[in-house]
Design a protein around this motif. Structure first.
Motif, PDB file in Angstrom:
ATOM      1  N   ASP A   1       0.814  -1.200  -0.047  1.00 50.67           N
ATOM      2  CA  ASP A   1       0.187   0.111   0.006  1.00 50.67           C
ATOM      3  C   ASP A   1       0.844   1.249   0.109  1.00 50.67           C
ATOM      4  O   ASP A   1       0.690   2.286  -0.887  1.00 50.67           O
TER       5      ASP A   1
ATOM      6  N   THR B   1      -4.990   5.869   1.709  1.00 47.10           N
ATOM      7  CA  THR B   1      -4.877   5.073   0.554  1.00 47.10           C
ATOM      8  C   THR B   1      -5.993   3.704   1.054  1.00 47.10           C
ATOM      9  O   THR B   1      -6.790   3.970   2.020  1.00 47.10           O
TER      10      THR B   1
ATOM     11  N   LEU C   1       1.515   4.372  -2.743  1.00 48.40           N
ATOM     12  CA  LEU C   1       1.430   5.785  -2.762  1.00 48.40           C
ATOM     13  C   LEU C   1       2.850   6.476  -3.065  1.00 48.40           C
ATOM     14  O   LEU C   1       2.580   7.409  -3.731  1.00 48.40           O
TER      15      LEU C   1
END
Lengths: 228, 228
Positions: A77, A208, A81
């Motif tokens: 994750d 996110t 980003l």
């Protein structure tokens, strides 16, 4: 690489392992790990103690396994980003803000992370791998002014962990202002030019799509397949 | 203010309190505090358990008392060192180097300090009081470039504690090079001008006359009287 497998019936073994992993996550979120027994986990997962030991040598091996699973999910994750920006100073800012944003927006993840005494206790390798890679690039591009990358990595990792955890545990507000201030200090500590810091530290960090806990490893496998 | 008392015979009560305080120091240096019982302390101090409870409500009150005594001694030593320099950036450098020098040169103090999980666990108020005073002055004199003094204080305190403790616990060298690098990072993190940092971070920190542990409070009282 993701291997395709039969979606209709994950093996019995995968299903049991997944039940155990979910139970471990729920228990670690719910109480002190040293107050959890193998019996508790087995009971919670609705399997026998013998079955538990078919998968894990001990309670702590089980936690290490779950930590690996969760670390992979979180770092995937975070990496997604970070790839949204090329500039290394922006990536450092995002990394710092990511952990504050997560604490604000993902309560179960926050409870998981700050139940430990360092990032490394709950994330395999802590955040030093991600942080160090950024520092190396920033130094080689002469954007950062850092003498010793290892010591700086450790300093920022510890400072960041405790500053967030203290706020979190004492229920002080974790808001945009706090986020900007912490980014400011971290940018300072790698010696970024003063004229760039205030703009950088105000940079926004999107929330996110990090999957909420507890995570099913079977669900993750299915998610992966969507991208095949 | 120091009160004069009869040097030839400190009261029986002072003597017993001192024996207990010395025993507590020896035991905390020797093993995990949660494995020490009131009985152990009493036995070590050669007094009865009843006598222990004449002075302290519990094992943890006793530790708080000793922490107060040791904090006063350490901060008096640090303050004396800091008064050797007027410039606020030099005082920050000395403060940072002081804790590394202590770890290198005062093994019992190091064992006491890093047996805890933060400076605050073993020093009353941690190092934030000393650090914050320096930050406030540095900001008001426009030598430091810090937005939020509280957050910066906490960040440096945590970063410093863990960076030193990790070295100490893993028996990595705590030497001049390490000291200079850590000073460099802390100076960076308060946003000191780049051209001043390298010279500042090389500044030497004398070994102070900090009394070795265990400390007798009667001896400290006598020391004080020399200045009367």
């Amino acid at each position: 690489m993701t291997l395709r497998f039969n979606m209709k019936s994950p093996s019995k073994r995968s299903q049991t392992l997944d039940k155990l992993r979910s139970a471990i996550q729920e228990m670690i979120l719910d109480r002190e790990w040293n107050q959890v027994s193998v019996q508790d986990i087995a009971q919670h997962a609705n399997v026998s103690i013998g079955t538990f030991y078919n998968y894990f040598d001990s309670k702590d091996t089980a936690l290490m396994d779950v930590r690996k699973v969760l670390s992979d999910v979180l770092f995937r994750d975070l990496d997604l980003l970070l790839t949204t920006h090329q500039e290394i100073d922006k990536r450092l800012t995002l990394l710092v803000k990511y952990f504050i944003s997560l604490t604000m927006n993902k309560p179960k993840w926050a409870s998981y992370l700050y139940g430990g005494n360092s990032f490394g206790e709950r994330l395999e390798g802590g955040i030093s791998k991600a942080l160090k890679a950024i520092l190396i690039e920033g130094v080689s591009k002469r954007v950062f002014r850092v003498n010793d990358i290892d010591i700086t990595t450790e300093f920022i990792e510890s400072g960041l962990f405790f500053i967030i955890r203290n706020r979190y545990l004492t229920k002080q507000p974790l808001d945009e202002d706090f986020m900007n201030e912490v980014a400011n200090i971290c940018l300072n500590s790698v010696g970024i030019q003063v004229e760039n810091i205030s703009e950088l530290s105000l940079m926004s960090c999107p929330v996110t799509p990090l999957t909420p806990l507890p995570i099913s490893t079977l669900a993750i496998a299915y998610d992966d397949m969507e991208f095949v």
